[in-house]
Design a protein around this motif. Structure first.
Motif, PDB file in Angstrom:
ATOM      1  N   THR A 113       0.470  -0.809   0.011  1.00 14.68           N
ATOM      2  CA  THR A 113       0.091   0.060  -0.436  1.00 14.68           C
ATOM      3  C   THR A 113       1.070   1.215   0.189  1.00 14.68           C
ATOM      4  O   THR A 113       0.622   2.095  -0.859  1.00 14.68           O
ATOM      5  CB  THR A 113      -1.193  -0.236   1.349  1.00 14.68           C
ATOM      6  OG1 THR A 113      -1.812  -1.128   1.371  1.00 14.68           O
ATOM      7  CG2 THR A 113      -2.265   1.350   0.861  1.00 14.68           C
ATOM      8  N   PRO A 114       2.180   1.116   0.687  1.00 14.34           N
ATOM      9  CA  PRO A 114       2.641   3.078   0.716  1.00 14.34           C
ATOM     10  C   PRO A 114       3.263   2.692  -0.597  1.00 14.34           C
ATOM     11  O   PRO A 114       3.390   3.945  -1.071  1.00 14.34           O
ATOM     12  CB  PRO A 114       3.516   2.219   1.776  1.00 14.34           C
ATOM     13  CG  PRO A 114       3.566   1.214   2.623  1.00 14.34           C
ATOM     14  CD  PRO A 114       2.314   0.288   1.892  1.00 14.34           C
ATOM     15  N   ASN A 144      -3.578   4.143  -5.272  1.00 10.30           N
ATOM     16  CA  ASN A 144      -4.208   3.730  -3.338  1.00 10.30           C
ATOM     17  C   ASN A 144      -5.226   3.892  -4.189  1.00 10.30           C
ATOM     18  O   ASN A 144      -6.308   4.918  -3.370  1.00 10.30           O
ATOM     19  CB  ASN A 144      -3.736   4.519  -2.047  1.00 10.30           C
ATOM     20  CG  ASN A 144      -4.310   3.426  -0.656  1.00 10.30           C
ATOM     21  OD1 ASN A 144      -4.571   2.284  -1.031  1.00 10.30           O
ATOM     22  ND2 ASN A 144      -3.892   4.069  -0.148  1.00 10.30           N
ATOM     23  N   ARG A 164       1.203   3.728  -2.837  1.00  5.84           N
ATOM     24  CA  ARG A 164       0.089   5.538  -2.725  1.00  5.84           C
ATOM     25  C   ARG A 164       1.285   6.966  -2.887  1.00  5.84           C
ATOM     26  O   ARG A 164       0.654   7.507  -3.835  1.00  5.84           O
ATOM     27  CB  ARG A 164       0.330   5.932  -0.695  1.00  5.84           C
ATOM     28  CG  ARG A 164      -0.619   6.784  -0.475  1.00  5.84           C
ATOM     29  CD  ARG A 164      -0.394   6.252   1.293  1.00  5.84           C
ATOM     30  NE  ARG A 164      -1.743   5.666   2.522  1.00  5.84           N
ATOM     31  CZ  ARG A 164      -1.260   4.965   2.907  1.00  5.84           C
ATOM     32  NH1 ARG A 164      -0.508   4.496   3.299  1.00  5.84           N
ATOM     33  NH2 ARG A 164      -1.948   4.136   3.387  1.00  5.84           N
ATOM     34  N   GLN A 165       2.268   5.758  -2.818  1.00  4.31           N
ATOM     35  CA  GLN A 165       3.408   7.170  -3.530  1.00  4.31           C
ATOM     36  C   GLN A 165       3.365   7.322  -4.595  1.00  4.31           C
ATOM     37  O   GLN A 165       3.454   8.117  -5.396  1.00  4.31           O
ATOM     38  CB  GLN A 165       5.192   5.944  -3.561  1.00  4.31           C
ATOM     39  CG  GLN A 165       5.416   6.186  -2.332  1.00  4.31           C
ATOM     40  CD  GLN A 165       6.827   5.659  -2.012  1.00  4.31           C
ATOM     41  OE1 GLN A 165       7.624   5.274  -2.920  1.00  4.31           O
ATOM     42  NE2 GLN A 165       6.695   5.130  -1.104  1.00  4.31           N
ATOM     43  N   ASN A 176      -5.938  -2.576   2.638  1.00  3.85           N
ATOM     44  CA  ASN A 176      -4.697  -2.748   1.820  1.00  3.85           C
ATOM     45  C   ASN A 176      -4.710  -3.968   1.357  1.00  3.85           C
ATOM     46  O   ASN A 176      -4.477  -4.576   1.430  1.00  3.85           O
ATOM     47  CB  ASN A 176      -3.591  -2.487   3.298  1.00  3.85           C
ATOM     48  CG  ASN A 176      -3.235  -1.463   4.661  1.00  3.85           C
ATOM     49  OD1 ASN A 176      -3.238  -0.280   3.766  1.00  3.85           O
ATOM     50  ND2 ASN A 176      -3.902  -1.679   5.552  1.00  3.85           N
TER      51      ASN A 176
END
Lengths: 501, 376
Positions: free
Chosen positions: B269-270, B278, B273-274, B283
């Motif tokens: 997920t991170p 997302n 998101r970057q 997640n």
């Protein structure tokens, strides 16, 4: 119903039982569309459930989950599903070709898949298959509820009724005996189980009781047979040589003497014992001893015999030709005596046939052999079926072990009446007939419904027809009523139950 | 989303009846020509469209910016307590096409593992005749069922008390495959709505992803499912067998390549998101359930107060794995696809029901493979 495939003379037909009941023995017409005047007549010989891709997986999944899970179907709009499990695959044999709406022998032609398949109505089939009877016997069977009439002349010459115990052989044989007799065809039945004794108008003869054949009628051969089978002389001994050579001479001498005197030919064992046989005391004594033993059995006519006893086949033959079948009750005869009786009676039948030919009476008999292998050798059976065609004697072999009959019977077969069979050897032997293939025989014989029989041969123009055999008339006793020790116990039990209630 | 949708079975029945009213009927005099779909005797049919999880901005990613895989921690499984598990799957078979529509059949399955036994609920639509002339009405109703009446169609809301559908939105049902798949998704979502209520304090397993803002499901509906699940203490975990998603230029199935033969999972997920992509409810992870098993995409929406790790641990403790894939989902799938006999029977059912007259499909063999063999 749709054609799944046609290979050789075998068609596989896919169908839903709700649409049609393709029972074994039924026939279907497969006609090319759109004209509908070219086609085939096929006959169902077996049915199988349909195998389809994914079936195994479906079954395994179903069974495992049935065992291990609880399944609900809150939404089920697949209403037609599962019908595939109902589908059946019928195996059918091609029997006829339809050419311009006329039924002909099949010549290898097959239709496309663009066809219409319909069940053939009984009347349609019978009209196209059964020959027009010249002298129809009284109907004793039905095809799809339509009575069928067998043409009497087409029962000539060799017939077999085959089926396992309890399948209805005697029942069917009684229909034939009754039908033939009522048509004034002389019938002779060798009955080893006492099944035919109560046939309407039957003349029942028991050897040694009310049938004491006159040696003058039956000839020396019967006596020789009895000596050889019951009390044989030492093989290759002087006694045997003298007996065999002198016996015909003594008979001939006596016959000539009677003729010279202008009296009927008579001879009995007492006369034979008075003769000088030659060969010395030992030989004389050996032969006399045998004749004494035979005489003691009271099997032949003598001066001391009861006055009303039957002494020859010829004496009752007129009655036989007027609706009275002759039944030899052989239940109490030993195997050797059964053999002797049948052998000598067959000789008498041959004489009668020759006589009928000479007088142009042509009243040739049908002879029913029940379980013939018990009392006739293979060579004698072969002799009967080969000689029979020449002298006019027709035969019906009733058997639950057709593999014990010589192959020649089936190769020479004119009509087969097949009931249920299970033993492979029996099925294989019956299949040696020239009417149809082993697949058909095996299929029908192992799936024959009760009270049904497959009839094929001259009477059906070689078409294998599965028919329902009617009940016997009220005046003919049922077959196969086995006496049982359990009957009394069952009766006692029933009586007790009734008392309690 | 209101609690009035508490009876999804009635909704299912209702819409199917509506669609049925547009279909030709047996009593009519003329027959409708149909080209039935041909199926190999040993073939299996599942015509779901793949790729609905794709992100609209996928093309804008810098595919050369490949993240060092080792910078993202790998997490080993920590089996939790054994809990009930419910799995849902749905399949579609295209049975045939007519000059005015498409005939499909849908199957959905809920498998519940609870108290050491399985319970299975089957949902079978039977043949559905999707009439092209009634796309607007049916898609409008579909949107209503999914809680957003204007999701598939544009509405005339001049009269707010009685909005009327004007036209089908572009991309919703441009071709028959898309149109049919909207119905598969609709059934799957309604059955998921039943599934999320089927157990307490357990795991709800979906086949696919928990992607928001897709073409076929309003985000509000997924959030609604999540709310109902969490009210019963259930986590939702979705496992995608064939994810097309790439993160940092790397397809998901390669995101555990640095730890071969190790059952584990990795939070993505991170990274998503970057990349500004997302759109997952909960997640997203790359996961390998067993040492020799493949890597899947796994989306986790834990119950309120529950961590993702706890939910994943519960899943691992509560279901068998078959070839590195949850056995309970295999079971759900096994009831949701169609075997060739199934298709043939459904075609027969449709033919009888709608008075269809089969027409021969075009045989291209004579053109591309006149002497036999294969062609494409």
């Amino acid at each position: 119903m749709e054609i799944a495939s046609i290979k050789g003379d075998t068609a596989l037909l896919l169908y839903h039982p709700a649409e049609t009941a393709a029972d074994v023995g039924q026939q279907y017409r497969i006609v090319e569309l759109p004209e509908r005047n070219e086609g085939l007549v096929v006959q169902i010989i077996s049915n199988d459930s349909l195998e389809y891709a994914g079936l195994q997986q479906e079954l395994i999944q179903h069974i495992l989950e049935q065992h291990a899970t609880q399944t609900n179907t809150p939404l089920d709009r697949e209403v037609g599903m599962g019908e595939i499990k109902s589908l059946k695959l019928a195996t059918a044999k091609i029997r006829k070709r339809i050419n311009q709406n006329i039924w002909q022998p099949w010549d290898g032609w097959i239709p496309t898949r663009n066809v219409e398949i319909t069940r053939i109505e009984a009347s349609d089939l019978l009209n196209n298959v059964l020959p027009n009877p010249l002298l129809p016997l009284p109907s004793f069977a039905r095809f799809n509820s339509s009575p069928i009439q067998i043409d009497g002349p087409r029962l000539n010459m060799v017939n077999v009724i085959a089926g396992v115990k309890g399948s209805g052989k005697s029942h069917l044989a009684k229909h034939l005996v009754n039908g033939l007799s009522s048509s004034n065809v002389p019938c002779i039945v060798y009955d080893i189980n006492g099944e035919y004794l109560q046939m309407p108008n039957a003349i029942v003869l028991r050897w040694g009781q009310d049938f004491l054949p006159n040696l003058a009628d039956v000839g020396y051969d019967m006596l020789k047979t009895m000596v050889n089978t019951l009390y044989p002389l030492n093989p290759s001994s002087a006694s045997e040589a003298v007996f065999e050579s002198r016996l015909p001479n003594i008979f001939n001498s006596r016959k000539q003497r009677c003729e010279q005197q202008g009296v009927a030919f008579t001879i009995d064992i007492a006369f034979l014992r008075q003769q000088n046989w030659g060969g010395g005391d030992y030989v004389e004594s050996a032969i006399d001893h045998r004749l004494e033993m035979i005489d003691g059995l009271n099997l032949f006519h003598s001066n001391s015999a009861p006055p009303n006893c039957c002494t020859s086949l010829q004496s009752v033959y007129d009655s036989m030709c007027s609706g009275s079948p002759l039944v030899f009750d052989m239940r109490e005869l030993s195997s050797n005596l059964q053999q002797s009786l049948v052998r000598s009676m067959n000789r008498s039948i041959e004489n009668i046939c020759e006589n009928e030919t000479g007088t142009n009476g042509k009243r040739y008999p049908f002879v029913f052999f029940e379980e013939a292998h018990f009392y006739i050798s293979d060579s004698a059976i072969i002799n009967i079926i080969t000689r029979g065609r020449h002298i006019g004697m027709a035969s019906v072999f009733v058997t639950n072990t057709p593999h014990r009959l010589p192959d020649t019977v089936f190769r020479q077969l004119d009509n087969l009446f097949l009931l249920a069979l299970t033993h492979k050897d029996d099925i294989r032997n019956v299949s040696k007939n020239s009417f149809t293939d082993e697949d058909t025989i095996e299929s029908f014989a192992t799936r024959m419904p009760v009270h049904h029989a497959l009839i094929m041969g001259n009477v059906t123009d070689r078409y294998p027809l599965v028919v329902h055999v009617d009940d016997l008339a009220d005046d003919i006793p049922r077959s196969g009523e086995t006496k049982s020790t359990w009957d009394r116990l069952i009766n006692d039990e029933s009586a007790n139950t009734n008392e309690q209630t | 989303m209101s609690e009035s949708d508490i009876d999804p079975i009635s909704e299912l029945q209702g819409l199917l009846d509506t669609i049925e009213s547009f279909a030709p009927i047996r009593r009519q005099t003329s027959e409708t020509g149909v080209i039935f779909r041909l199926v190999d005797a040993d073939g299996l049919v599942e015509d779901s469209l793949e790729g609905e999880e794709e992100f609209e901005s996928q093309e804008e990613q810098d595919l050369t910016d490949s993240e060092d895989i080792g910078n993202v921690p790998v997490i080993d499984f920590r089996p939790g307590s054994c809990t009930p598990v419910t799995a849902v799957d749905c399949g579609i078979a295209r049975l045939g096409e007519t000059d005015n529509g498409l005939i499909i059949a849908l199957r959905a399955t809920i498998v519940i593992w609870q108290n050491n036994s399985y319970h299975i609920d089957l949902f079978k639509s039977g043949p559905i005749y999707l009439h092209n002339g009634h796309k607007l009405e049916t898609l409008y109703e579909l949107g209503q069922h999914l809680g957003k009446p204007d999701f598939f169609v544009e509405l005339d809301e001049t009269d707010t008390s009685n909005p009327r559908p004007l036209k089908v939105k572009s991309g919703v049902a441009d071709d028959s495959h898309q149109y049919a798949d909207r119905f598969r998704n609709w059934l799957e979502r309604l059955v998921q709505n039943i599934a999320v209520r089927s157990i307490q304090n357990g795991i709800i397993l979906f086949d696919g992803a928990l992607t928001l803002r897709t073409r076929d499901t309003p985000s509000s509906y997924l959030e609604h499912l999540s709310n109902i699940a969490t009210q019963s203490g259930n986590a939702i975990i979705a496992i995608s067998k064939q994810s097309l998603l790439q993160i940092k230029g790397r397809p998901i199935r390669f995101w555990l390549n640095d730890v071969p033969l190790r059952p584990s999972y990795r939070l993505l997920t991170p990274l998503m998101r970057q990349e500004g992509i997302n759109r997952v409810l909960g997640n997203a992870y790359a996961v390998r359930f067993s040492a020799l098993g493949p890597t899947f995409r796994m989306d986790v929406k834990a119950a309120r107060g529950q961590s993702d790790d706890e939910a994943i641990g519960q899943l691992l403790a509560s279901t068998f794995m078959r070839g590195g894939y949850p056995d309970i989902l295999v079971r759900a799938h096994a009831h949701s696809y169609f075997t060739s006999p199934d298709v043939v029977q459904l075609q027969a059912q449709a033919g009888a029901k709608y008075k269809l007259k089969p027409q021969t499909d075009i045989d291209l063999g004579g053109i591309f493979a006149p002497f036999g063999g294969r062609f494409k």
